[in-house]
Write a protein that holds these residues in place. Sequence first.
Motif, short mmCIF file in Angstrom:
data_model
loop_
_atom_site.label_atom_id
_atom_site.label_comp_id
_atom_site.label_asym_id
_atom_site.label_seq_id
_atom_site.Cartn_x
_atom_site.Cartn_y
_atom_site.Cartn_z
N PHE A 14 33.22 31.32 35.61
CA PHE A 14 34.02 32.32 34.89
C PHE A 14 33.41 33.72 34.99
O PHE A 14 34.13 34.71 34.93
N THR A 15 32.09 33.77 35.15
CA THR A 15 31.44 35.08 35.31
C THR A 15 31.66 35.63 36.72
O THR A 15 31.92 36.82 36.89
N ILE A 16 31.58 34.76 37.71
CA ILE A 16 31.80 35.17 39.10
C ILE A 16 33.25 35.59 39.32
O ILE A 16 33.54 36.63 39.91
N LYS A 17 34.15 34.76 38.81
CA LYS A 17 35.57 34.98 39.09
C LYS A 17 36.39 34.63 37.86
O LYS A 17 36.84 33.50 37.69
N PRO A 18 36.60 35.61 36.97
CA PRO A 18 37.48 35.36 35.82
C PRO A 18 38.82 34.83 36.29
O PRO A 18 39.38 35.32 37.28
N GLN A 19 39.30 33.81 35.61
CA GLN A 19 40.47 33.09 36.10
C GLN A 19 41.78 33.86 35.91
O GLN A 19 41.97 34.55 34.92
N GLY A 20 42.65 33.75 36.91
CA GLY A 20 44.01 34.24 36.76
C GLY A 20 44.29 35.55 37.49
O GLY A 20 43.41 36.33 37.81
N LYS A 21 45.59 35.76 37.73
CA LYS A 21 46.07 36.96 38.42
C LYS A 21 45.77 38.22 37.62
O LYS A 21 45.43 39.27 38.18
N LEU A 22 45.89 38.14 36.30
CA LEU A 22 45.65 39.32 35.47
C LEU A 22 44.23 39.85 35.63
O LEU A 22 44.01 41.05 35.70
#
Length: 442
Positions: free
Chosen positions: A136-144
């Motif tokens: 979640f730190t590397i790549k916060p989830q979702g298009k937004l």
Amino acid sequence: MYDRIVFEFLDKTENVLLLVSEDPLFVKVLRMAINKTVGVKRDCVHVFSDLPAASKSIREYGARKVPAILLVERLVKGRPSTEFIVNVKNLFPDQKVIVLVSETRKENIAYFYELGVNNVIAKPASMNNVIEKLAFTIKPQGKLSELMDVGKDFLNKGDLKQVLKLAEKILALKPGSPAGLMLKGDAYLEMGRREDAIEAYLEAHKSSTLYLEPLKRLANVYKDHDQELYLEYLKKLDRLSPLHTERKCEIGKVHAGKGEFSTAEKYFDQAIDAATQEAMSIIGVIAENIANAVGDTSPELAEKYLAKMIESKGKNLTREDLIYFNRLGIALRRQGKWREAIANYEKAQSVAPDDEGLHYNIALAYLDGEKKREAMLALRKALEINPRFHLRSANVSFNLGKVFSECGDARAAMEYLENAVKLDPEHAEAVALLERCRTRSR
């Protein structure tokens, strides 16, 4: 999915994890999570025991534009890492930071996120939990989240028209998105459109009343224009994140500037209390670490530092602290201090009056002092609260049987001893006592 995100970040790249910790268990968990569970073959976890060495490494990777995730203990060498985190975020605003904590009170979490921390890991942590937090730190989830990252880049470059376009795109995908409204407000503020910025921040606050950033922006907007509104938003922030001592001082200063000295004093006192609470929390963590180190070899030292740890909590004791009371009770009983152990358990009952474990421990302490009647009364109280609390533990079942046996009730003792032997057929003491009870009851 989380494994893949972490793998792609670390494998076949220069990307690294920088860990500031003296906790060998967490170091081991992190390395195993990366090398065994995720499957990254190269050594990409760099461990530091002090902040200056970590700071030097962050600067080096920052100068080379190599992405690094910083994982840092809340306390390093017994001191808060707060100032270090603030300095890192000031020098490298995009630096991703994860704080490692031993407790996760809501107030602490709010304060960490105010510092710009990306995530918080509560220890002890499983490998899966560590991997998920890293992902979640590397790549916060979702298009937004992706659109927000692009919008922030445009904002940093001063391309405000693109920022507004992206903000509208985010709001089209998710109407009322606080993040989208914040982005819109930031662009308006940079354009000098102050009223439009305020409107966007207010909408963001209404969409998520627990989100701190809109309130912080509103406070800053009003700081030099409207002291009453500035104060209003500072106080809203204070209610949501009450451990921010600098903000409490600022509230006090504003009241003092208005001649409202009694109100100013109240906030100044709260600032001192918050700072004291933080200091006592540090003392508590240090005392706990010492107690952990000596607990099995020196009950005297364990007693001293567990008592300090409990004392450091002051009025903030909760049911979660029962573990420390129980450990202190064991340290006291090992020294033959059964009366002190009972006093300790009775103090714990002020935060957990209905905990059967405390009554059970009181019974064992009374038995140490050969106070059999008192032991039986305490044990019956424990069983009244939860008659099944012993069923999964051979040792607890044995201790129940021992109390009943020594108090002259062999038949009652047999029920608990039979359960102890069923759970652990090799429990020699339970087997021997059960046989004696059977002989006595014939």
